[in-house]
Scaffold this motif. Structure first.
Motif, PDB file in Angstrom:
ATOM      1  N   HIS A  50      -3.068   3.160  -5.926  1.00 19.02           N
ATOM      2  CA  HIS A  50      -2.424   4.480  -5.924  1.00 19.02           C
ATOM      3  C   HIS A  50      -3.408   5.596  -5.616  1.00 19.02           C
ATOM      4  N   ALA A  53      -6.980   6.284  -0.923  1.00 17.76           N
ATOM      5  CA  ALA A  53      -6.221   6.536   0.306  1.00 17.76           C
ATOM      6  C   ALA A  53      -6.368   5.389   1.304  1.00 17.76           C
ATOM      7  N   HIS A  56      -3.736   2.640   1.158  1.00 16.67           N
ATOM      8  CA  HIS A  56      -2.324   2.965   1.363  1.00 16.67           C
ATOM      9  C   HIS A  56      -1.810   2.285   2.631  1.00 16.67           C
ATOM     10  N   THR A  57      -1.789   0.963   2.580  1.00 16.34           N
ATOM     11  CA  THR A  57      -1.289   0.142   3.683  1.00 16.34           C
ATOM     12  C   THR A  57      -0.254  -0.821   3.130  1.00 16.34           C
ATOM     13  N   TYR A  61       0.255  -2.125  -0.698  1.00 16.09           N
ATOM     14  CA  TYR A  61       1.480  -1.661  -1.362  1.00 16.09           C
ATOM     15  C   TYR A  61       2.217  -2.851  -1.979  1.00 16.09           C
ATOM     16  N   LEU A 138       6.743   2.390   5.945  1.00 19.27           N
ATOM     17  CA  LEU A 138       6.866   2.596   4.502  1.00 19.27           C
ATOM     18  C   LEU A 138       8.301   2.357   4.037  1.00 19.27           C
TER      19      LEU A 138
END
Length: 314
Positions: A50, A53, A56-57, A61, A138
């Motif tokens: 979380h 950065a 954040h893939t 996730y 996403l």
């Protein structure tokens, strides 16, 4: 008498717990230690993904979602096991048993479906790298995680409703630490081949189908990787899948042993040990497998711990 009134009056007794108080205390301390490690490991993964950065893939996730599901999965039964170890009354109502089984089986099934989703993510990343950002958006990732949980709980609800609509014998003792399908099915009086096959079909949908999807994904992955002429490229491709494969083998090995077999082969002692492996062992090992074999995760968790340490000292 309605099922609701019957569920209030009827109770099950767990018979797998140690009878000596000293053994109960030692077991409580052991389970508490392992559970604390499970919570710590999975929470660190969720927080690291979380806050970092670069993580954040889609792959991370899904990994964070897997850790979140396993936190909920263990919370369904482990605190109840710990409470039973410290109290003499080791009973549970019929309604409480059904509720515990719904969430335990449902979240366990969601775990299996999510592992299949993670295999699909690796398939797209390795076999279709140019289209990967366009496919694994996403929105799709969120839908796949939600679908895994919803399908798992739906299948679990169908199975548990079927089991608890069957008549139970007067014997109230469950040879287990919590309400699971095999030991509860042993208390059903109306045993028949149809009932056993119905449970087997539900288990097949939750275990064998995701495993088939995983095997298919890795079949395509292996075919693609073998076409890579660079040794470094092959190693990089396989290294991204090795951790996932280790978790899949551990998870599906235990689940297949417990649920994809005839009820007649049920052995309380063996099954109690296996149940502890996939209830506590798998959620404990998953963070270790993913972090020890992933430099990005190790670095992210190290930075999370460093920030917490510095903020605590300041």
């Amino acid at each position: 008498m309605t099922w609701k009134n019957h569920s209030v009056l009827m109770e099950f007794v767990f018979l797998a717990y140690p009878s000596h108080p000293e053994l109960c205390v030692l077991s409580f301390l052991g389970v508490s230690l392992v559970y604390a490690l499970v919570i710590t490991g999975n929470v660190l993964i969720v927080v690291a993904i979380h806050t970092e950065a670069r993580l954040h893939t889609p792959m991370y996730y899904f990994l964070g979602s897997l850790s979140g599901i396993e936190l909920c999965y263990t919370a369904v039964v482990v605190p109840h096991i710990m409470a039973n170890l410290l109290q003499s009354d080791k009973t549970i109502t019929l309604l409480g048993c059904a509720t515990q089984m719904i969430f335990f089986i449902g979240l366990g099934s969601a775990d299996c479906f999510l592992l299949a989703v993670m295999a699909y993510d690796r398939y797209v990343a390795i076999c279709h790298p140019l289209q990967y950002p366009l496919i694994m958006t996403l929105t799709l990732c969120v839908r796949l995680v939600v679908a895994s949980v919803v399908i798992g709980l739906f299948l679990s609800l169908q199975l548990v409703v079927f089991i608890f609509c069957l008549p139970f014998c007067r014997t109230r003792g469950i040879q287990h630490f919590f309400c699971d399908v095999p030991p509860v099915m042993r208390l059903v009086c109306a045993k028949s081949h149809i009932h056993e096959q119905s449970v087997l079909v539900a288990a097949t949908l939750a275990i064998a189908v995701p495993f088939f999807l995983i095997a298919t994904s890795y079949g395509f992955i292996v075919t693609t990787v073998l076409k890579i002429h660079s040794a470094a490229g092959c190693h990089r491709a396989f290294s991204t899948c090795s951790s996932h494969l280790m978790v899949v083998l551990l998870q599906y090995g235990c689940c297949a042993f417990m649920y994809l077999r005839p009820n007649s082969s049920y052995n309380p002692n063996h099954d109690q040990f296996i149940s502890l492996v996939y209830t506590l062992g798998t959620p404990l090992l998953n963070p270790l497998i993913y972090t020890l074999r992933n430099n990005e995760m190790k670095g992210a968790i190290g930075r999370v711990l460093t920030r917490n340490y510095l903020s605590h000292n300041n």
